[in-house]
Motif scaffolding. Structure first.
Motif, short mmCIF file in Angstrom:
data_model
loop_
_atom_site.label_atom_id
_atom_site.label_comp_id
_atom_site.label_asym_id
_atom_site.label_seq_id
_atom_site.Cartn_x
_atom_site.Cartn_y
_atom_site.Cartn_z
N HIS A 1 0.80 -1.21 0.00
CA HIS A 1 0.00 0.00 0.00
C HIS A 1 0.84 1.27 0.00
CE1 HIS A 1 -3.71 -2.20 0.29
NE2 HIS A 1 -3.25 -2.88 1.33
N ARG A 2 2.15 1.14 0.21
CA ARG A 2 3.02 2.29 0.08
C ARG A 2 3.12 2.74 -1.37
NH1 ARG A 2 8.42 0.02 2.53
NH2 ARG A 2 7.71 -1.65 1.14
N LYS A 3 2.69 1.86 -2.28
CA LYS A 3 2.78 2.17 -3.72
C LYS A 3 1.45 2.67 -4.29
CE LYS A 3 6.57 -0.89 -5.02
NZ LYS A 3 7.05 -1.87 -6.03
N THR A 4 0.52 3.04 -3.42
CA THR A 4 -0.77 3.51 -3.91
C THR A 4 -1.14 4.87 -3.34
OG1 THR A 4 -2.09 2.53 -2.12
CG2 THR A 4 -1.61 1.13 -4.03
N LEU A 5 -1.89 5.61 -4.13
CA LEU A 5 -2.52 6.84 -3.69
C LEU A 5 -3.96 6.79 -4.20
CD1 LEU A 5 -2.55 9.66 -2.45
CD2 LEU A 5 -1.65 10.56 -4.62
N LYS A 6 -4.91 6.90 -3.29
CA LYS A 6 -6.32 6.75 -3.65
C LYS A 6 -7.02 8.11 -3.54
CE LYS A 6 -6.76 3.58 -0.43
NZ LYS A 6 -5.34 3.42 -0.04
N ILE A 7 -7.59 8.55 -4.67
CA ILE A 7 -8.21 9.87 -4.75
C ILE A 7 -9.68 9.73 -5.14
CG2 ILE A 7 -8.15 12.15 -5.83
CD1 ILE A 7 -5.22 11.61 -6.53
N TYR A 8 -10.53 10.45 -4.43
CA TYR A 8 -11.96 10.52 -4.77
C TYR A 8 -12.26 11.95 -5.20
CZ TYR A 8 -17.05 9.84 -4.29
OH TYR A 8 -18.40 9.74 -4.53
N VAL A 9 -12.69 12.11 -6.45
CA VAL A 9 -13.02 13.43 -6.99
C VAL A 9 -14.50 13.70 -6.75
CG1 VAL A 9 -12.89 14.92 -9.02
CG2 VAL A 9 -11.28 13.02 -8.77
N ASP A 10 -14.82 14.87 -6.22
CA ASP A 10 -16.20 15.15 -5.83
C ASP A 10 -16.63 16.53 -6.32
OD1 ASP A 10 -18.60 14.51 -4.71
OD2 ASP A 10 -17.93 14.54 -2.63
N ALA A 11 -17.93 16.74 -6.39
CA ALA A 11 -18.52 18.03 -6.74
C ALA A 11 -20.02 17.95 -6.45
CB ALA A 11 -18.29 18.38 -8.21
N PRO A 12 -20.67 19.09 -6.21
CA PRO A 12 -22.12 19.07 -5.94
C PRO A 12 -22.90 18.49 -7.12
CG PRO A 12 -21.17 21.17 -5.31
CD PRO A 12 -20.09 20.44 -6.05
N PRO A 13 -23.95 17.74 -6.84
CA PRO A 13 -24.73 17.10 -7.91
C PRO A 13 -25.26 18.05 -8.98
CG PRO A 13 -25.32 16.17 -5.79
CD PRO A 13 -24.42 17.33 -5.50
N ILE A 14 -25.64 19.27 -8.61
CA ILE A 14 -26.19 20.18 -9.61
C ILE A 14 -25.13 20.56 -10.65
CG2 ILE A 14 -25.71 22.32 -8.32
CD1 ILE A 14 -28.89 21.54 -10.39
N LEU A 15 -23.88 20.71 -10.21
CA LEU A 15 -22.80 20.99 -11.16
C LEU A 15 -22.49 19.76 -12.00
CD1 LEU A 15 -20.08 23.10 -9.29
CD2 LEU A 15 -21.56 23.81 -11.16
N ARG A 16 -22.56 18.60 -11.38
CA ARG A 16 -22.26 17.38 -12.11
C ARG A 16 -23.31 17.11 -13.19
NH1 ARG A 16 -22.56 13.04 -9.80
NH2 ARG A 16 -23.38 13.41 -7.70
N LEU A 17 -24.57 17.44 -12.90
CA LEU A 17 -25.62 17.29 -13.91
C LEU A 17 -25.32 18.18 -15.10
CD1 LEU A 17 -28.38 16.41 -14.98
CD2 LEU A 17 -29.42 18.18 -13.53
N ILE A 18 -24.94 19.42 -14.86
CA ILE A 18 -24.62 20.35 -15.95
C ILE A 18 -23.45 19.82 -16.77
CG2 ILE A 18 -23.70 22.65 -16.44
CD1 ILE A 18 -25.29 23.64 -13.96
N ARG A 19 -22.39 19.40 -16.10
CA ARG A 19 -21.21 18.90 -16.80
C ARG A 19 -21.53 17.64 -17.60
NH1 ARG A 19 -17.11 19.15 -11.59
NH2 ARG A 19 -16.86 21.42 -11.49
N ARG A 20 -22.32 16.75 -17.02
CA ARG A 20 -22.65 15.50 -17.70
C ARG A 20 -23.45 15.76 -18.97
NH1 ARG A 20 -23.94 9.83 -16.05
NH2 ARG A 20 -25.69 9.12 -17.33
N LEU A 21 -24.43 16.66 -18.88
CA LEU A 21 -25.24 16.97 -20.07
C LEU A 21 -24.38 17.54 -21.19
CD1 LEU A 21 -28.46 18.47 -18.46
CD2 LEU A 21 -28.34 16.43 -19.90
N LYS A 22 -23.51 18.47 -20.85
CA LYS A 22 -22.65 19.08 -21.87
C LYS A 22 -21.75 18.03 -22.52
CE LYS A 22 -22.43 23.73 -19.90
NZ LYS A 22 -21.54 24.76 -19.30
#
Length: 290
Positions: free
Chosen positions: A157-178
């Protein structure tokens, strides 16, 4: 179209500049062949973060695209109603992806599979090969990148970096549609109708993986809230113009109402966002009328 009111309130839990620096510093500590697992819900901005990593990290990045490991539509899990479940992790060839990550970490060369988005067909060979050299870092990229089976591909596990990318759902809806309408030729109507299912699947399958992350990256700025109202109005009107009959328009507007209501009710993002002014009248978006 009368939709629930939105106020322009967006407050990231942590300044993104600080988080970017933390990611860069953590990556510099990874030894030899290492892996960055980068996950997050639809529209959170995983590609944006990947671009940032490629510009900021000194070592060369090799991208491991989980989207290539999708099974053919005929093999994908289905919902209780018989529809294809696009967000079920079992729709991916996870065991193959895990094996390929292990091979790359051993210095072996692998051939990526292929998934044709336009036909929904998966293929075992693509003619595209990957190899991870000693001084390179592998970025496993996809909404299910923090799946336990994939994380098990790295014993140290010293060889891993785990990242979770997040954003508010209303922004994600806009980005997904575009993205989906502009790049993937998926219709507004399909996207809006399917969005509440996306939110439900996130709560059931993706949100829990957030706890496995070393770093959570809030991929937005407070200023993004200033354009939400305008962008939603613009998307509603564009989607209405894409329909051909009053019945289709009525069905689309009903889908919009449901999508916005479910988005504002979503608990998938814990920051300060999308607060409603209970005293405010409902907003009529862009003159669109059923």
């Amino acid at each position: 179209l009368e939709l629930l009111p939105l106020t322009n309130v967006l407050s990231p839990k942590k300044d993104s500049t600080e988080t970017k620096q933390e990611i860069i510093e953590r990556e510099e500590q990874l030894p030899g062949r290492s892996v960055i697992f980068k996950a997050g819900p639809s529209g959170a901005g995983k590609t944006t973060l990947l671009d940032l990593l490629q510009r900021s990290i000194k070592r060369e990045i090799i991208v491991f695209p989980l989207d290539k490991y999708f099974k053919s539509m005929s093999e994908r899990p289905r919902t209780k109603s018989g529809e294809i479940d696009f967000d079920d992790p079992q729709g991916l060839n996870l065991s193959q992806a895990k094996d390929d990550i292990e091979k790359l970490l051993r210095g072996e060369r692998i051939e990526l599979p292929e998934f044709d988005m336009s036909t929904g067909q998966g293929f075992p060979q693509s003619g595209n090969y990957l190899e991870l050299k000693e001084n390179q870092v592998l970025v496993v990229d996809g909404i299910h990148a923090l799946d336990e089976e994939l994380l098990a591909s790295v014993n140290d596990h010293r060889k891993t970096l785990k990242i979770y990318v997040d954003a508010p759902p209303i922004l994600r809806l806009i980005r997904r549609l575009k993205r989906d309408v502009g790049e993937r030729q998926l219709s507004y109507a399909w996207n809006i109708r399917y969005w509440p299912i996306v939110l439900l699947n996130e709560r059931q399958r993706i949100l829990a993986t957030k706890e496995r992350a070393d770093i959570i990256f809030d991929n937005f700025q407070a200023e993004d809230g200033q354009t939400i109202q305008h962008e939603i109005e613009d998307l509603v009107n564009k989607s209405v113009r894409a329909e051909n009959s009053p019945a289709e328009i009525n069905a689309l507007l009903d889908s919009w109402r449901t999508a916005i209501r479910e988005t504002l009710a979503s608990t998938s993002y814990e920051g300060d966002w999308g607060k409603q002014d209970k005293a405010a009248p409902e907003k009529s978006f862009g003159g669109a009328r059923p």
